[in-house]
Design a protein around this motif. Structure first.
Motif, mmCIF file in Angstrom:
data_model
loop_
_atom_site.group_PDB
_atom_site.id
_atom_site.type_symbol
_atom_site.label_atom_id
_atom_site.label_comp_id
_atom_site.label_asym_id
_atom_site.label_seq_id
_atom_site.Cartn_x
_atom_site.Cartn_y
_atom_site.Cartn_z
ATOM 1 N N THR A 170 1.751 -8.030 16.942
ATOM 2 C CA THR A 170 3.122 -8.348 16.535
ATOM 3 C C THR A 170 3.930 -8.853 17.717
ATOM 4 O O THR A 170 4.550 -9.923 17.673
ATOM 5 C CB THR A 170 3.819 -7.112 15.950
ATOM 6 O OG1 THR A 170 2.939 -6.422 15.075
ATOM 7 C CG2 THR A 170 5.079 -7.504 15.208
ATOM 8 N N GLY A 171 3.952 -8.071 18.793
ATOM 9 C CA GLY A 171 4.739 -8.448 19.962
ATOM 10 C C GLY A 171 4.271 -9.742 20.584
ATOM 11 O O GLY A 171 5.085 -10.581 21.002
ATOM 12 N N LEU A 172 2.957 -9.940 20.633
ATOM 13 C CA LEU A 172 2.421 -11.159 21.246
ATOM 14 C C LEU A 172 2.728 -12.394 20.407
ATOM 15 O O LEU A 172 3.075 -13.452 20.937
ATOM 16 C CB LEU A 172 0.917 -11.018 21.447
ATOM 17 C CG LEU A 172 0.485 -9.988 22.505
ATOM 18 C CD1 LEU A 172 -1.014 -9.740 22.428
ATOM 19 C CD2 LEU A 172 0.877 -10.459 23.911
ATOM 20 N N THR A 173 2.587 -12.271 19.075
ATOM 21 C CA THR A 173 2.915 -13.407 18.205
ATOM 22 C C THR A 173 4.397 -13.727 18.283
ATOM 23 O O THR A 173 4.795 -14.897 18.382
ATOM 24 C CB THR A 173 2.508 -13.106 16.750
ATOM 25 O OG1 THR A 173 1.105 -12.827 16.699
ATOM 26 C CG2 THR A 173 2.801 -14.293 15.842
ATOM 27 N N LEU A 174 5.234 -12.698 18.258
ATOM 28 C CA LEU A 174 6.673 -12.921 18.364
ATOM 29 C C LEU A 174 7.029 -13.565 19.694
ATOM 30 O O LEU A 174 7.878 -14.480 19.747
ATOM 31 C CB LEU A 174 7.415 -11.595 18.199
ATOM 32 C CG LEU A 174 8.947 -11.656 18.255
ATOM 33 C CD1 LEU A 174 9.498 -12.616 17.211
ATOM 34 C CD2 LEU A 174 9.541 -10.257 18.074
ATOM 35 N N ALA A 175 6.386 -13.144 20.770
ATOM 36 C CA ALA A 175 6.651 -13.746 22.083
ATOM 37 C C ALA A 175 6.316 -15.234 22.076
ATOM 38 O O ALA A 175 7.036 -16.053 22.664
ATOM 39 C CB ALA A 175 5.850 -13.024 23.163
ATOM 40 N N ASN A 176 5.223 -15.612 21.422
ATOM 41 C CA ASN A 176 4.869 -17.030 21.314
ATOM 42 C C ASN A 176 5.923 -17.812 20.525
ATOM 43 O O ASN A 176 6.305 -18.924 20.908
ATOM 44 C CB ASN A 176 3.509 -17.182 20.641
ATOM 45 C CG ASN A 176 2.344 -17.023 21.604
ATOM 46 O OD1 ASN A 176 1.961 -17.976 22.270
ATOM 47 N ND2 ASN A 176 1.789 -15.821 21.689
ATOM 48 N N LEU A 177 6.403 -17.242 19.420
ATOM 49 C CA LEU A 177 7.402 -17.918 18.600
ATOM 50 C C LEU A 177 8.718 -18.071 19.352
ATOM 51 O O LEU A 177 9.359 -19.134 19.308
ATOM 52 C CB LEU A 177 7.618 -17.135 17.300
ATOM 53 C CG LEU A 177 6.449 -17.190 16.305
ATOM 54 C CD1 LEU A 177 6.547 -16.063 15.296
ATOM 55 C CD2 LEU A 177 6.418 -18.533 15.589
ATOM 56 N N LEU A 178 9.118 -17.027 20.066
ATOM 57 C CA LEU A 178 10.347 -17.109 20.852
ATOM 58 C C LEU A 178 10.189 -18.100 22.002
ATOM 59 O O LEU A 178 11.117 -18.848 22.332
ATOM 60 C CB LEU A 178 10.723 -15.723 21.377
ATOM 61 C CG LEU A 178 11.081 -14.677 20.315
ATOM 62 C CD1 LEU A 178 11.287 -13.308 20.952
ATOM 63 C CD2 LEU A 178 12.320 -15.092 19.531
ATOM 64 N N GLY A 179 9.006 -18.118 22.611
ATOM 65 C CA GLY A 179 8.746 -19.076 23.676
ATOM 66 C C GLY A 179 8.858 -20.504 23.188
ATOM 67 O O GLY A 179 9.426 -21.369 23.874
ATOM 68 N N ASN A 189 10.744 -21.543 20.976
ATOM 69 C CA ASN A 189 12.155 -21.818 20.735
ATOM 70 C C ASN A 189 12.991 -21.765 22.003
ATOM 71 O O ASN A 189 14.218 -21.886 21.946
ATOM 72 C CB ASN A 189 12.709 -20.821 19.709
ATOM 73 C CG ASN A 189 12.339 -21.189 18.286
ATOM 74 O OD1 ASN A 189 12.992 -22.014 17.663
ATOM 75 N ND2 ASN A 189 11.273 -20.588 17.774
ATOM 76 N N GLY A 190 12.344 -21.552 23.160
ATOM 77 C CA GLY A 190 13.071 -21.547 24.419
ATOM 78 C C GLY A 190 13.964 -20.336 24.621
ATOM 79 O O GLY A 190 14.926 -20.384 25.391
ATOM 80 N N ILE A 191 13.647 -19.217 23.967
ATOM 81 C CA ILE A 191 14.466 -18.007 24.057
ATOM 82 C C ILE A 191 13.972 -17.147 25.219
ATOM 83 O O ILE A 191 12.774 -16.832 25.299
ATOM 84 C CB ILE A 191 14.398 -17.195 22.745
ATOM 85 C CG1 ILE A 191 14.845 -18.061 21.567
ATOM 86 C CG2 ILE A 191 15.247 -15.932 22.854
ATOM 87 C CD1 ILE A 191 16.256 -18.576 21.648
#
Length: 552
Positions: A15-24, A26-28
């Motif tokens: 979960t955390g790793l996938t979310l980190a990729n999605l946020l990355g 988006n430049g967050i």
């Protein structure tokens, strides 16, 4: 000096790793902390579904992930005497990928970790443990410890993804309701697969339930139910393992055992997924028995849901209230998945000979009913996501004699939009998401969507980087591309799958969210109003206000 970030993720599981990729993407600005110094390598999930593969496609990692999968993995369910009583073999490609796939989780999690490190705005820190958490109206301060040194990180939002024993959930005092079944299971992974067959078997044997699955790279998994009086310590006994496996392989003593672990059948859901600026996701929010293979996949769905909502709020595109829709949408579907997993666990781990006989008789009846047999084989019993609350505008079929409704078709708002292979001017065979991007999308059959949108709505869509798509039969693609309005992308329906989808429904336009969920559907004449309703359900701010907030 206190460190500042937009999002702090606690836990480097899927979960955390996938979310980190999605946020990355988006430049967050994101910091991910994980108490362990390396990713977990013991036996866990072995099934990745089509929805999760579509998520891997969204973050640009699907080709790497596919190297560690067994596509279209079938399941044969057998009774105590080895007779096949059911087969699960879904062959659909509705969302672009095989519905059932075996996989090696540690290798895929490593791909997600490496993927997160692609982004300069994402900082992944292993060996860093969250120790305390305090939030106020403006943010969250988390105390972390690394090598016996404490430090503080200040984030606009925190997402706890650290598993069933979640520090974040316990710190917030959120009850984790449900139960843990007394029955436990023993997982055994071996290298150099002694069977070598490509699929999976679930053994509903009343003397001792079991399962065995072929995994990539010559790995074979067995799972055995532990009986009352058998201690967890037996997992360390080679003699006990050999006894379990003697009816499955000729020479258990020669097996190359690489992992062994006892697990419990947990079925629990957090009573809340959000408290203020802190959210729970993945196993921190819900756990379920492993039998249905939906634990890992439910984690990915959580990440995909948050992966577009958090950036929208951080950038000032949407109100903070958008984050309330995360729990509204995910909790009901997670509950359905937990119930499915518990039900399947009862089938496999049932020890009653009477109940087993009833099950076998029911299976024999199903075998003689083609439609029901096809339903089971196609995994039709799997609850697909359907959101009735949140960022969804309920469908109201138009009253028009010119658009009949096909029998059995239900409104599609809140479900996933399909992903067939399509054609672009430059590529004759490409998956739909690759052709259109994975942000907000407006799909219109046959018409140019610009002709049905006001200037105000167009400005709002531009602020979201939305893609406007005109879908046409491939024969019309060149003409449509040459005559489309500026910014409209023409896509050819090379297989006819999209034409069939629209033909079955009294709609010709859909609004699709970044997580591929249909936010609204309508006849194209009503598109402008529907888009406005979607904006309201997502708590999107006017384009000018959002731009001003993002610039602050």
């Amino acid at each position: 000096m206190m460190e500042q970030t937009d999002i702090l993720i606690i836990g480097a599981g899927p979960t955390g790793l996938t979310l980190a990729n999605l946020l990355g993407q988006n430049g967050i600005r994101t910091i991910l902390v994980e108490a362990r110094t390396k990713l977990i390598d013991y036996p866990r999930a072995v099934g990745i579904d089509d929805e999760s593969l579509r998520a891997m496609q969204s973050i640009g990692l699907v080709e790497e992930v596919l190297e560690h999968t067994v596509p279209d993995q079938q399941i044969r369910v057998v009774n105590g005497v080895g007779k096949v009583i059911a087969e699960i073999n879904p062959t659909t490609r509705e969302f672009g990928w095989p519905r059932r796939n075996g996989f090696v989780q540690p290798l895929v999690d490593q791909i997600l970790l490496d993927g997160a490190r692609r982004f300069d705005c994402v900082d992944v820190r292993l060996g860093v443990e969250a120790m305390d958490l305090v939030q106020d109206n403006d943010g969250v301060t988390v105390t972390v410890r690394s090598q016996h040194q404490d430090a503080s990180i200040r984030a606009a939002y925190v997402v706890g993804c650290e598993g069933g024993r979640s520090f974040t959930r316990q710190k917030l005092g959120i009850p984790f309701t449900g139960r843990t079944r007394q029955q436990r299971g023993l997982v055994i992974d071996v290298a150099n697969d002694p069977l070598g067959t490509p699929h999976a078997v679930f053994g509903g044997d009343p003397t001792r339930g079991y399962a065995t699955l072929s995994l990539p790279h010559g790995i074979r998994r067995w799972e055995f139910m532990l009986l009352e009086g058998e201690s967890d310590e037996l997992a360390n006994s080679d003699e006990f393992l050999h006894q379990l496996l003697k009816d499955h392989v000729a020479d258990p003593a020669s097996l190359d055992v690489i992992r062994r672990r006892v697990y419990a059948h947990h079925a629990r859901i957090a009573e809340r997924f959000r408290v203020g600026r802190v959210l729970l996701a993945g196993d921190a929010a819900h756990v379920m028995p492993v039998v249905a293979g939906q634990g890992w996949n439910s984690c990915i769905r959580d990440a995909l849901n948050l992966g577009w909502k958090l950036p929208a709020v951080v950038r000032g595109v949407a109100s903070d209230r958008l984050l309330d829709t995360y729990a509204e949408e995910r909790r009901d579907h997670v509950k359905a998945m937990v119930e499915l997993s518990v039900g399947m666990a009862k089938v496999v781990t049932n020890r009653s000979k009477v109940t087993s006989a009833v099950r076998d008789a029911a299976a024999a009846v199903i075998d003689h009913l083609p439609k029901l047999k096809s339903y089971v084989s196609g995994q039709g019993f799997k609850p697909m996501p359907k959101y009735t609350r949140g960022v969804v505008v309920p469908s109201r079929w138009p009253e028009s004699k010119s658009v009949p409704i096909e029998d059995g078709i239900q409104p599609s708002a809140g479900t996933l939009f399909p992903q067939p292979r399509v054609q672009t001017v430059d590529n004759g065979d490409v998956l739909l998401d690759d052709a259109t991007g994975t942000g907000w999308r407006i799909f219109v059959w046959n018409n140019d969507p610009v002709n049905f949108l006001s200037a105000q709505v167009r400005a709002q869509l531009d602020s979201l980087d939305a893609t406007l798509v005109q879908l046409v039969p491939s024969a019309q693609l060149r003409w449509a591309a040459d005559n489309a309005s500026s910014g409209v992308r023409a896509i050819g329906d090379r297989s006819g799958a999209l034409k069939s989808w629209f033909h079955a429904r009294p709609v010709s336009a859909v609004v699709v969210r970044p997580d591929h969920v249909i936010a609204a559907e309508c006849l194209v004449q009503d598109l402008d109003r529907k888009v406005r309703e979607v904006f309201a359900s997502a708590y999107l701010l006017p384009a000018a206000a959002g731009a001003a907030l993002a610039a602050q």
